[in-house]
Design a protein around this motif. Structure first.
Motif, short mmCIF file in Angstrom:
data_model
loop_
_atom_site.label_atom_id
_atom_site.label_comp_id
_atom_site.label_asym_id
_atom_site.label_seq_id
_atom_site.Cartn_x
_atom_site.Cartn_y
_atom_site.Cartn_z
N TRP A 2 -3.71 -3.47 -8.96
CA TRP A 2 -4.31 -3.66 -7.64
C TRP A 2 -5.74 -3.15 -7.65
CZ3 TRP A 2 -1.05 -6.39 -4.63
CH2 TRP A 2 0.31 -6.36 -4.97
N PRO B 266 -8.12 -3.14 -4.67
CA PRO B 266 -8.53 -3.45 -3.29
C PRO B 266 -10.03 -3.36 -3.11
CG PRO B 266 -7.43 -1.31 -3.40
CD PRO B 266 -7.23 -1.96 -4.73
N ASP C 34 -4.98 -4.51 -1.47
CA ASP C 34 -4.00 -3.44 -1.63
C ASP C 34 -2.60 -4.00 -1.40
OD1 ASP C 34 -3.44 -3.39 1.23
OD2 ASP C 34 -5.28 -2.26 1.45
#
Length: 850
Positions: free
Chosen positions: A199, A201, A362
């Motif tokens: 991930w 974000p 996220d």
């Protein structure tokens, strides 16, 4: 294997779906309709078509949702078959064809097959149709399923196979199978290579009121460059696939990655780049070539295999058509990609080995995204689909077995557009003009512009404008004319494809004498396609201009187009911020238009009539000339009696009866009538607001004429108007049933206070001094004894002492308590111990004695 058959063993070497071919054959032995479900990259698109060809003599048609996928699948199968493209395996897409008389398997887009079926509804010479990538729920794919289900009712020998990576197999099997049982389902699963999820974000918003933010594209590019460097240190043979929502974002990310990471072969993959560049990406790279970073749209989600990919970087954004019913527009909207699409994207990294995906969001944002995309049939403009169905003989899809019906509201809008084009009749059937439009491979409005615009501006310019608008090309500053200049000069890299499309469209219409081919006719062609989007400037500031569209919408534009008075708008979408100039919508493509061109293109929208309004208590009229919602001219005139009357009616229905000053007399009369209607019903009239508005001409007609002539509303006497509603002969008993006053024992006639017209169930009230009712035992009742009067018995000072609708009970009980409390306070007034024997009076004790 028969002579000339496809060698399935050779073709299927190292393709896992080869192990499922026996299941497919067994299913075909029992049913002419089969559903195949298998993950991407297993080889179903490569192996099922030749299997069907080996079982038949005729041609096998395979549909793909995109042109690049159709070309790539045909080229791959021809290569594995060891034959030239266009020999045993070929393809047909818009503007390109590689097919011969010997072709056994033809890959096409769904749109090509749909239009082919209009000329050949029985698909003569075709033994099987394969509809691939059904899970994408493209509108044309859904239509094909409906049409082919009907064809198979007449041709039980026609084989239909639907295939997908992820699909609701049971539902589709029910639709394509015979009415008494679903089609058999062949499912093929293979162990997936491990996928590592990461991930990343973004520290900045992905979207703002102008679309995808530049800062987010910077973030995606940085993540991609860093991850690609790390990956190639471990595996120099690995490639990276980056998903962006649209072609603009693809180009911007690719440019940023080139600047940030040298040594990589950065490629773009989307529908607007030339076919040769698309094919080069799909073919892969040689071992000594540099590692590739391929930036793509959803094109590579499932319908294409890009070899060598070990890492996917996903923006988790998607761009899909979205219909805005309120503004009557359809455009591409960028939003969070459905999770099912993100799973498909990630799977591209594990086709051949373990891989990784980096999602630029996220985990919470990812979890909040929709689970699956909405079917395109639920969100798209349906004009093209509705015309095709009308030509097929199934208006609105009536009688077809489809996965989802066409949404009623969107279908109604589409049918309205087609009627305006003269493409369908009042029954929804296709006209000759409609059939001609349907055979032009673009949506009906653009087809109409091509047909009708050619004699006016020249066939070449009309074809160029339609090719540009129908080709989903980028238009800088929304200026179509300047985009044509750039395309004619060959500057954009997609100019070759645009020119090919324009050549093809020009050949589809008969040569027309006259006409001009310069750019001055660009706006006229657009206006012929979208007359409801003709727009006039209503505000101009340093930030841009706001235009009023004939449809009623307001939209903003910046750049050079902000300085012109009239625009022909081709594309407008919801937006906010500076781009929309405060209008709530933004113009994405348009061209300047003269007023003469406007009147030619939108003559059916032009009205010239007197508009009367009742404002400020008076009728005011103006003669207005409009094109749709756009006011062209306005001048004061004297309203006719009928126009004035209509204006007053509209004002009353808009503002209600409160616009009148109700006198006490009129209000009291209305209350009495309301009680009778509540208790007795017809023929006593309904005098509620709703009832009076519905019967306006029955009771207020003379007053409407008076108002129309200029009398202020406050001067009207509505009591005489209400009396027109009295029913005859019942009206002779009106004063007996609901008297205005009630005579009490002293002879006084006390006004009855009836309940408001909006609460007729409440009791009529008589407020009278207690002393005037001594000895009155029988409580009066109104409306032939149905409604007892409610008495408010008052003190000598007029204050309520008791409320009762049973006088006899009051004198026998509560009166004693009232007497004890009041005789000391009002000693000059009679408070007899026995009210039954007392004489009713209006006076004090002394005056009563005198």
């Amino acid at each position: 294997m028969t002579v000339g058959a496809f060698d399935l063993v050779s073709i299927g070497d190292r393709l896992s779906f080869a192990g499922a071919l026996d299941q497919v054959s067994a299913a075909l032995d029992t049913s002419a309709a089969v559903v195949v479900s298998a993950p991407p990259g297993t080889g179903k698109t490569t192996l099922v078509p030749p299997l069907l060809a080996n079982r038949s003599r005729g041609r096998v048609i395979v549909t793909q949702p995109r042109r690049v996928a159709a070309r790539a699948a045909a080229r791959r199968l021809a290569q594995l078959d060891g034959t030239s493209l266009g020999d045993r395996v070929g393809f047909t897409v818009r503007g390109e064809r590689a097919v011969s008389a010997q072709t056994r398997i033809e890959f096409v887009t769904a749109g090509v097959l749909l239009r082919r079926m209009l000329d050949d509804p029985g698909l003569d010479g075709v033994d099987a149709v394969v509809i691939d990538e059904v899970h994408e729920r493209a509108l044309e794919t859904d239509l094909l399923i409906g049409l082919l289900s009907e064809v198979r009712e007449l041709r039980d020998d026609l084989v239909l196979v639907t295939m997908s990576a992820t699909l609701d197999a049971e539902r589709i099997a029910t639709v394509i199978g015979p009415t008494d049982r679903p089609a058999p389902i062949v499912e093929h699963d293979v162990p997936a290579f491990p996928l590592t999820e990461r991930w990343a974000p973004s520290p900045v918003p992905r979207l703002d009121d102008r679309g995808v933010t530049w800062a987010f594209l910077d973030h995606v590019a940085r993540v991609t460059a860093s991850a690609a460097l790390d990956l190639t240190r471990l595996d120099p043979t690995a490639d990276v696939l980056v998903f962006a929502p649209g072609a603009r974002e693809v180009s911007e990310i690719a440019r940023r990655v080139r600047d940030a990471a040298g040594g990589f072969d950065v490629r773009e993959l989307h529908g607007q780049i030339p076919a040769a560049e698309q094919d080069a990406v799909i073919r892969g790279r040689r071992p000594d070539d540099p590692a590739r970073i391929i930036v793509t749209t959803s094109l590579a989600e499932s319908s294409l295999t890009v070899p060598g990919v070990r890492l996917v970087v996903d923006s988790c954004l998607a761009r899909r058509p979205q219909r805005d019913a309120a503004r009557g527009m359809t455009g591409l909207v960028t939003s969070a990609a459905p999770r099912s699409s993100c799973v498909q994207r990630a799977g591209r990294a594990t086709r051949q080995a373990p891989g990784s995906v980096i999602r630029c969001v996220d985990e919470r944002t990812y979890a909040a995204a929709p689970a699956r995309p909405a079917p395109e049939i639920a969100t798209a403009d349906l004009a093209d689909a509705a015309l095709l169905l009308a030509c097929w003989g199934a208006p609105g899809g009536t009688g077809l077995r489809m996965l989802d019906p066409l949404p009623a509201d969107a279908l109604a809008d589409a049918l309205g557009v087609l009627r305006g084009l003269g493409a369908i009749d009042d029954d929804g059937r296709a006209t000759d003009a409609g059939r001609a439009l349907a055979r032009i491979p673009t949506e009906p409005r653009l087809a109409r512009a091509l047909r009708d615009g050619s004699p006016l501006v020249g066939a070449r310019l009309a074809a160029e404008v339609v090719a540009l608008l129908g080709g989903d090309l980028r238009i800088a500053d929304a200026d179509v004319a300047q985009a044509l200049v750039a395309l004619r000069g060959g500057r954009p890299k997609d100019a070759r494809r645009w020119r090919s499309d324009a050549d093809r469209l020009e050949r589809m219409i008969p040569p027309a004498p006259g006409g001009r081919s310069d750019l001055d006719g660009t706006g006229l062609v657009i206006a012929l396609a979208f007359p409801e989007r003709i727009a006039r400037r209503v505000e101009h500031t340093a930030a841009g201009a706001t235009f009023q569209l004939a449809s009623g919408t307001r939209a903003g534009v910046t750049g050079s187009l902000a300085s012109v008075e009239w625009l022909a708008v081709a594309d407008v979408a919801r937006a906010s911020g500076r781009a929309a100039a405060g209008s709530g919508a933004v113009i994405r493509s348009a061209a300047a238009l003269t007023q003469e061109q406007m009147e030619r293109a939108a003559s059916h929208l032009i009205t010239d009539r007197i508009e009367a309004e009742f404002t400020g208590g008076r009728v005011q009229a103006r003669r207005e000339r409009r094109v749709g919602a756009i006011l062209l001219s306005s001048a004061p005139v004297k309203a006719s009696t009928e126009d004035g009357r209509d204006a007053v009616r509209r004002a009353i229905r808009r503002d209600g009866l409160s616009m009148f000053g109700w006198s006490d007399t009129a209000d009291a009369l209305r209350r009495r009538l309301a009680l009778l209607h509540h208790e007795l019903g017809a023929p006593w009239p309904d005098v509620s607001d709703t009832g009076l508005l519905a019967a306006l001409d029955a009771w207020l007609a003379p007053e409407l004429d008076t108002l129309a002539a200029g009398t202020p509303a406050g001067r009207l006497d509505l009591s005489s108007a209400l009396r027109r509603l009295l029913p005859w002969p019942e009206a002779v008993r009106f004063d007996d049933l609901a008297p205005e006053r009630l005579e009490v024992p002293t002879g006084s006639r006390i006004r009855i206070d009836y309940a408001p017209a909006d609460d007729p169930a409440a009791r009529p009230v008589v407020a009278v001094k207690l002393q005037e009712c001594f000895g009155w035992a029988e409580t009066p009742r109104l409306v032939d004894g149905r409604v007892p009067v409610l008495f408010h018995l008052l003190s000598p000072a007029g204050r309520p002492l008791a409320v009762t609708d049973d006088l006899a009970s009051f004198w026998s009980g509560p009166y004693a308590q009232v007497r004890a409390e009041m005789r000391g306070r009002y000693p000059k007034h009679p408070w007899p111990e026995d009210p039954w024997a007392a004489t009713p009076t209006r006076h004090t004790t002394r005056r009563a004695r005198d």
